[in-house]
Design a protein around this motif. Structure first.
Motif, mmCIF file in Angstrom:
data_model
loop_
_atom_site.group_PDB
_atom_site.id
_atom_site.type_symbol
_atom_site.label_atom_id
_atom_site.label_comp_id
_atom_site.label_asym_id
_atom_site.label_seq_id
_atom_site.Cartn_x
_atom_site.Cartn_y
_atom_site.Cartn_z
ATOM 1 N N ALA A 1 -35.704 -2.927 5.593
ATOM 2 C CA ALA A 1 -35.926 -2.031 6.726
ATOM 3 C C ALA A 1 -34.679 -1.200 7.015
ATOM 4 N N THR A 2 -33.514 -1.821 6.888
ATOM 5 C CA THR A 2 -32.262 -1.086 7.084
ATOM 6 C C THR A 2 -32.099 0.002 6.036
ATOM 7 N N MET A 3 -32.435 -0.312 4.786
ATOM 8 C CA MET A 3 -32.345 0.690 3.727
ATOM 9 C C MET A 3 -33.288 1.859 3.992
ATOM 10 N N VAL A 4 -34.490 1.560 4.452
ATOM 11 C CA VAL A 4 -35.460 2.621 4.729
ATOM 12 C C VAL A 4 -34.971 3.493 5.875
ATOM 13 N N ILE A 5 -34.459 2.883 6.922
ATOM 14 C CA ILE A 5 -33.976 3.660 8.068
ATOM 15 C C ILE A 5 -32.799 4.532 7.675
ATOM 16 N N ILE A 6 -31.840 3.967 6.949
ATOM 17 C CA ILE A 6 -30.682 4.757 6.514
ATOM 18 C C ILE A 6 -31.110 5.851 5.548
ATOM 19 N N GLY A 7 -32.050 5.540 4.666
ATOM 20 C CA GLY A 7 -32.552 6.559 3.729
ATOM 21 C C GLY A 7 -33.264 7.683 4.433
ATOM 22 N N GLY B 1 -31.603 11.316 4.506
ATOM 23 C CA GLY B 1 -32.375 12.165 3.623
ATOM 24 C C GLY B 1 -32.242 11.774 2.164
ATOM 25 N N ALA B 2 -31.769 10.560 1.882
ATOM 26 C CA ALA B 2 -31.589 10.126 0.499
ATOM 27 C C ALA B 2 -32.923 9.985 -0.202
ATOM 28 N N PHE B 3 -33.931 9.518 0.488
ATOM 29 C CA PHE B 3 -35.278 9.465 -0.063
ATOM 30 C C PHE B 3 -36.284 9.533 1.074
ATOM 31 N N ASP B 4 -37.496 9.942 0.699
ATOM 32 C CA ASP B 4 -38.563 10.097 1.691
ATOM 33 C C ASP B 4 -39.588 8.997 1.472
ATOM 34 N N VAL B 5 -39.694 8.108 2.434
ATOM 35 C CA VAL B 5 -40.635 6.994 2.314
ATOM 36 C C VAL B 5 -42.077 7.489 2.325
ATOM 37 N N PHE B 6 -42.351 8.533 3.087
ATOM 38 C CA PHE B 6 -43.722 9.024 3.213
ATOM 39 C C PHE B 6 -44.216 9.644 1.914
ATOM 40 N N SER B 7 -43.342 10.061 1.023
ATOM 41 C CA SER B 7 -43.768 10.579 -0.265
ATOM 42 C C SER B 7 -44.314 9.473 -1.163
ATOM 43 N N PHE B 8 -43.843 8.229 -0.954
ATOM 44 C CA PHE B 8 -44.347 7.099 -1.722
ATOM 45 C C PHE B 8 -45.748 6.706 -1.251
ATOM 46 N N ILE B 9 -46.012 6.897 0.025
ATOM 47 C CA ILE B 9 -47.299 6.502 0.591
ATOM 48 C C ILE B 9 -48.398 7.469 0.184
#
Length: 68
Positions: free
Chosen positions: A49-55, A59-67
């Protein structure tokens, strides 16, 4: 006159660690292994969760693009 529920025994209570020490060794080992596995899964979930929040913030990666 007191509020309802005051002075009554609770139906739900957390186990006491002194009760675990009275168990036989194999069962005690299983209890400790389950506790360790729960803490490990919680720790890994917190790190992810920390990695996702920091990402997301950096702007290192977009979680919503994976979904999608």
């Amino acid at each position: 006159m007191s509020a309802p529920g005051i002075g009554k025994n609770s139906h739900l209570s957390l186990p006491d660690f002194s009760a675990v020490t009275k168990l036989p060794k194999p069962i005690k080992a299983l209890v400790y292994l389950v506790m360790l596995s729960v803490l490990t899964v919680a720790g890994i979930a917190a790190l992810m969760a920390t990695m996702v929040i920091i990402g997301q913030i950096t702007g290192a990666f977009d979680v919503f693009s994976f979904i999608g």
